[in-house]
Scaffold this motif. Structure first.
Motif, PDB file in Angstrom:
ATOM      1  N   GLY A  57       0.654  -1.136   0.006  1.00 37.42           N
ATOM      2  CA  GLY A  57       0.000  -0.135  -0.089  1.00 37.42           C
ATOM      3  C   GLY A  57       0.704   1.358  -0.124  1.00 37.42           C
ATOM      4  N   TYR A  58       0.160   2.295  -0.412  1.00 39.86           N
ATOM      5  CA  TYR A  58       1.007   3.603  -0.430  1.00 39.86           C
ATOM      6  C   TYR A  58       0.007   4.792  -0.397  1.00 39.86           C
ATOM      7  CZ  TYR A  58      -0.033   3.755  -5.603  1.00 39.86           C
ATOM      8  OH  TYR A  58      -0.554   4.022  -6.789  1.00 39.86           O
ATOM      9  N   GLY A  59       0.483   5.927  -0.187  1.00 44.25           N
ATOM     10  CA  GLY A  59      -0.160   7.133  -0.066  1.00 44.25           C
ATOM     11  C   GLY A  59      -0.075   8.224  -1.002  1.00 44.25           C
ATOM     12  N   LEU A  60      -0.853   8.990  -1.529  1.00 43.76           N
ATOM     13  CA  LEU A  60      -0.619  10.357  -2.122  1.00 43.76           C
ATOM     14  C   LEU A  60      -1.079  11.554  -1.627  1.00 43.76           C
ATOM     15  CD1 LEU A  60      -1.960   9.058  -5.728  1.00 43.76           C
ATOM     16  CD2 LEU A  60       0.375   9.144  -5.044  1.00 43.76           C
ATOM     17  N   TRP A  61      -0.166  12.395  -1.526  1.00 44.84           N
ATOM     18  CA  TRP A  61      -0.352  13.591  -0.463  1.00 44.84           C
ATOM     19  C   TRP A  61      -0.920  14.827  -1.585  1.00 44.84           C
ATOM     20  CZ3 TRP A  61       1.269  18.712  -0.871  1.00 44.84           C
ATOM     21  CH2 TRP A  61       1.011  19.426   0.129  1.00 44.84           C
ATOM     22  N   THR A 113      -2.524  -5.036   6.683  1.00 47.37           N
ATOM     23  CA  THR A 113      -1.968  -3.472   7.101  1.00 47.37           C
ATOM     24  C   THR A 113      -2.857  -2.449   6.885  1.00 47.37           C
ATOM     25  OG1 THR A 113       0.334  -4.326   7.067  1.00 47.37           O
ATOM     26  CG2 THR A 113       0.020  -2.033   6.988  1.00 47.37           C
ATOM     27  N   GLY A 114      -3.675  -1.783   7.705  1.00 49.15           N
ATOM     28  CA  GLY A 114      -4.300  -0.527   7.714  1.00 49.15           C
ATOM     29  C   GLY A 114      -3.535   0.515   8.206  1.00 49.15           C
ATOM     30  N   SER A 115      -3.837   1.589   8.682  1.00 52.02           N
ATOM     31  CA  SER A 115      -3.273   2.472   9.296  1.00 52.02           C
ATOM     32  C   SER A 115      -4.031   3.532  10.400  1.00 52.02           C
ATOM     33  CB  SER A 115      -2.986   3.657   8.034  1.00 52.02           C
ATOM     34  OG  SER A 115      -2.494   4.740   8.557  1.00 52.02           O
ATOM     35  N   MET A 116      -3.186   4.011  11.116  1.00 52.38           N
ATOM     36  CA  MET A 116      -3.903   5.074  11.863  1.00 52.38           C
ATOM     37  C   MET A 116      -4.693   6.136  11.200  1.00 52.38           C
ATOM     38  SD  MET A 116      -3.072   4.953  15.207  1.00 52.38           S
ATOM     39  CE  MET A 116      -3.406   6.660  15.700  1.00 52.38           C
ATOM     40  N   ALA A 117      -4.288   6.334  10.001  1.00 46.71           N
ATOM     41  CA  ALA A 117      -4.959   7.430   9.225  1.00 46.71           C
ATOM     42  C   ALA A 117      -6.283   6.858   8.833  1.00 46.71           C
ATOM     43  CB  ALA A 117      -4.213   7.689   7.748  1.00 46.71           C
ATOM     44  N   GLY A 118      -6.572   5.810   8.995  1.00 49.73           N
ATOM     45  CA  GLY A 118      -8.065   4.992   8.753  1.00 49.73           C
ATOM     46  C   GLY A 118      -8.943   5.269   9.793  1.00 49.73           C
ATOM     47  N   PHE A 119      -8.568   5.760  10.793  1.00 49.55           N
ATOM     48  CA  PHE A 119      -9.494   5.940  12.073  1.00 49.55           C
ATOM     49  C   PHE A 119     -10.055   7.587  11.998  1.00 49.55           C
ATOM     50  CE2 PHE A 119      -6.607   3.059  14.426  1.00 49.55           C
ATOM     51  CZ  PHE A 119      -7.454   2.041  14.182  1.00 49.55           C
ATOM     52  N   GLN A 120      -9.736   8.399  11.144  1.00 47.65           N
ATOM     53  CA  GLN A 120      -9.966   9.563  10.567  1.00 47.65           C
ATOM     54  C   GLN A 120      -9.926  10.331   9.125  1.00 47.65           C
ATOM     55  OE1 GLN A 120      -6.726  12.218  12.432  1.00 47.65           O
ATOM     56  NE2 GLN A 120      -5.787  10.326  12.828  1.00 47.65           N
ATOM     57  N   SER A 121     -10.637  10.984   9.091  1.00 46.28           N
ATOM     58  CA  SER A 121     -10.519  11.721   7.563  1.00 46.28           C
ATOM     59  C   SER A 121      -9.545  13.087   7.694  1.00 46.28           C
ATOM     60  CB  SER A 121     -11.775  12.428   7.301  1.00 46.28           C
ATOM     61  OG  SER A 121     -12.313  13.490   8.133  1.00 46.28           O
ATOM     62  N   ILE A 122      -8.668  12.971   6.626  1.00 46.48           N
ATOM     63  CA  ILE A 122      -7.522  13.860   6.728  1.00 46.48           C
ATOM     64  C   ILE A 122      -7.422  14.619   5.339  1.00 46.48           C
ATOM     65  CG2 ILE A 122      -4.916  13.957   6.824  1.00 46.48           C
ATOM     66  CD1 ILE A 122      -4.817  11.210   8.232  1.00 46.48           C
ATOM     67  N   PRO A 123      -7.832  16.035   5.382  1.00 50.40           N
ATOM     68  CA  PRO A 123      -7.782  16.735   4.393  1.00 50.40           C
ATOM     69  C   PRO A 123      -6.301  16.766   3.713  1.00 50.40           C
ATOM     70  CG  PRO A 123      -9.024  17.867   6.090  1.00 50.40           C
ATOM     71  CD  PRO A 123      -8.388  16.680   6.651  1.00 50.40           C
ATOM     72  N   THR A 124      -6.085  16.802   2.528  1.00 50.61           N
ATOM     73  CA  THR A 124      -4.875  16.643   1.574  1.00 50.61           C
ATOM     74  C   THR A 124      -4.409  15.266   1.754  1.00 50.61           C
ATOM     75  OG1 THR A 124      -3.105  17.155   3.174  1.00 50.61           O
ATOM     76  CG2 THR A 124      -4.268  19.122   1.960  1.00 50.61           C
ATOM     77  N   PHE A 125      -5.014  14.263   2.267  1.00 52.92           N
ATOM     78  CA  PHE A 125      -4.778  12.980   2.239  1.00 52.92           C
ATOM     79  C   PHE A 125      -5.997  12.068   2.322  1.00 52.92           C
ATOM     80  CE2 PHE A 125      -1.241  10.139   4.498  1.00 52.92           C
ATOM     81  CZ  PHE A 125      -0.519  10.002   2.993  1.00 52.92           C
ATOM     82  N   GLY A 126      -7.027  12.716   1.861  1.00 54.01           N
ATOM     83  CA  GLY A 126      -8.346  12.164   2.029  1.00 54.01           C
ATOM     84  C   GLY A 126      -8.545  10.763   1.413  1.00 54.01           C
ATOM     85  N   LEU A 127      -8.315  10.465   0.245  1.00 53.96           N
ATOM     86  CA  LEU A 127      -8.337   9.234  -0.389  1.00 53.96           C
ATOM     87  C   LEU A 127      -7.501   8.251   0.171  1.00 53.96           C
ATOM     88  CD1 LEU A 127     -10.486   8.327  -2.665  1.00 53.96           C
ATOM     89  CD2 LEU A 127      -8.681   8.558  -4.132  1.00 53.96           C
ATOM     90  N   TYR A 128      -6.395   8.416   0.495  1.00 56.10           N
ATOM     91  CA  TYR A 128      -5.576   7.446   1.255  1.00 56.10           C
ATOM     92  C   TYR A 128      -5.988   7.085   2.715  1.00 56.10           C
ATOM     93  CZ  TYR A 128      -1.891   5.281   4.158  1.00 56.10           C
ATOM     94  OH  TYR A 128      -1.183   4.287   4.901  1.00 56.10           O
ATOM     95  N   SER A 129      -6.566   8.216   3.362  1.00 58.07           N
ATOM     96  CA  SER A 129      -7.346   7.830   4.766  1.00 58.07           C
ATOM     97  C   SER A 129      -8.518   7.053   4.369  1.00 58.07           C
ATOM     98  CB  SER A 129      -7.438   9.228   5.528  1.00 58.07           C
ATOM     99  OG  SER A 129      -8.422   9.990   4.916  1.00 58.07           O
ATOM    100  N   ALA A 130      -9.215   7.239   3.466  1.00 53.33           N
ATOM    101  CA  ALA A 130     -10.629   6.488   3.125  1.00 53.33           C
ATOM    102  C   ALA A 130     -10.134   5.221   2.745  1.00 53.33           C
ATOM    103  CB  ALA A 130     -11.295   7.413   2.082  1.00 53.33           C
ATOM    104  N   SER A 131      -9.163   4.965   1.881  1.00 57.20           N
ATOM    105  CA  SER A 131      -8.682   3.580   1.522  1.00 57.20           C
ATOM    106  C   SER A 131      -8.291   2.933   2.993  1.00 57.20           C
ATOM    107  CB  SER A 131      -7.615   3.671   0.558  1.00 57.20           C
ATOM    108  OG  SER A 131      -6.351   3.994   1.212  1.00 57.20           O
ATOM    109  N   LYS A 132      -7.674   3.545   3.831  1.00 61.69           N
ATOM    110  CA  LYS A 132      -7.164   2.608   4.921  1.00 61.69           C
ATOM    111  C   LYS A 132      -8.464   2.441   5.981  1.00 61.69           C
ATOM    112  CE  LYS A 132      -3.037   1.728   4.112  1.00 61.69           C
ATOM    113  NZ  LYS A 132      -2.590   0.378   3.713  1.00 61.69           N
ATOM    114  N   ALA A 133      -9.419   3.386   6.149  1.00 59.63           N
ATOM    115  CA  ALA A 133     -10.760   3.271   6.682  1.00 59.63           C
ATOM    116  C   ALA A 133     -11.348   2.104   6.289  1.00 59.63           C
ATOM    117  CB  ALA A 133     -11.703   4.503   6.657  1.00 59.63           C
ATOM    118  N   LEU A 134     -11.369   1.741   5.062  1.00 61.01           N
ATOM    119  CA  LEU A 134     -11.971   0.466   4.563  1.00 61.01           C
ATOM    120  C   LEU A 134     -11.202  -0.893   4.939  1.00 61.01           C
ATOM    121  CD1 LEU A 134     -13.586  -0.310   0.883  1.00 61.01           C
ATOM    122  CD2 LEU A 134     -12.063  -2.024   2.016  1.00 61.01           C
TER     123      LEU A 134
END
Length: 259
Positions: A88-92, A136-157
């Motif tokens: 997995g990876y993120g895009l800011w 492997t999820g992420s701490m980012a998946g517990f919240q919505s993060i502006p400028t990292f929104g789609l990554y945090s959404a993917s990890k929420a899933l």
């Protein structure tokens, strides 16, 4: 010994998990995009721990990636008892400013290949008396993060899907665990385009080896959710308690570029 199948295994957390499992005498099936790195990791771990280490170089953003992995497993009759969906990876950046193609590729790796591979591998895992899935999820998946929104959404899933799957399979031979790390000393920040956060991230980051040890120990102990680090555990609690608008404002201020 049966095999552990690990995606994103050429570096970072995936490589560290592979080494932890090799230490426990598990044979390895390593999947990632870069053939040269995979070959090096497989050779090193195989020689160091006297285990079998096979590898498959594959772009996990391909829609057929999960099926290709299953074909590889079945054609070689690998007895797999552990599936680690780590790739997995993120895009800011702002959603409308990032290309749709880049974001779709990220979603393919973070979400769809993980889901497809899990579904395809469950019948394989059920052939073993005891099996494990570690996502492997992420701490980012517990919240919505502006400028990292789609990554945090993917990890929420990933986070919520993994906990649901753990409940669904609790009466089977498969134990399911979620790994939800915060900052880890890997190349994640650089690939995500967040170099402006690297100094702050590095101060808070755990090593990949520490995260891997926690993950593997917790997986074998049957824990549903693994959050490495006391500060991350505290943050996860606060995210659940504080209003979403407050959390989003804090996250936006932390992730924005300060020119």
């Amino acid at each position: 010994m049966s095999y552990a199948l690990i995606t994103g295994a050429s570096k970072g957390i995936g490589k560290a998990i592979a080494e932890c499992l090799a230490q426990r005498s598990y044979d390895l099936l390593l999947v990632a995009q870069t053939e040269e790195l995979l070959r090096k990791v497989a050779t090193e771990l195989g020689e160091k721990y006297k285990i079998k280490a096979q590898w498959l170089a594959l772009d996990l953003a391909e829609q057929s990636a999960a099926q290709q992995v299953l074909n590889w497993v079945q054609q070689n009759d690998f007895p797999v008892s552990i599936l680690v969906n780590n790739a997995g990876y993120g895009l800011w950046g702002n959603f409308n400013e990032l290309t749709l193609n880049d974001q779709n590729n990220m979603l393919q790796v973070n979400v769809w290949t993980m889901i497809n591979l899990t579904h395809l591998m469950i019948p394989v895992l059920l052939q073993q008396p005891q099996a494990y899935i570690l996502n492997t999820g992420s701490m980012a998946g517990f919240q919505s993060i502006p400028t990292f929104g789609l990554y945090s959404a993917s990890k929420a899933l990933v986070n919520t899907f993994t906990r649901a799957l753990a409940h669904e399979l609790k009466h089977t031979s498969i134990s399911v665990s979620l790994l939800a790390p915060g900052s880890v000393k890997t190349g994640f920040v650089e690939r995500a385009g967040m170099l402006h956060l690297k100094r702050t991230s590095d101060k808070m980051a755990l090593s990949a080896e520490t995260v891997a040890r926690i993950a593997v120990k917790g997986m074998f102990n049957g824990r549903k959710e693994l959050i490495p680090g006391l500060s991350n555990q505290f943050t996860a609690l606060m995210v659940r308690l504080l209003p979403k608008s407050v959390i989003e404002q804090i996250a936006a201020s932390l992730y924005r570029r300060k020119d």
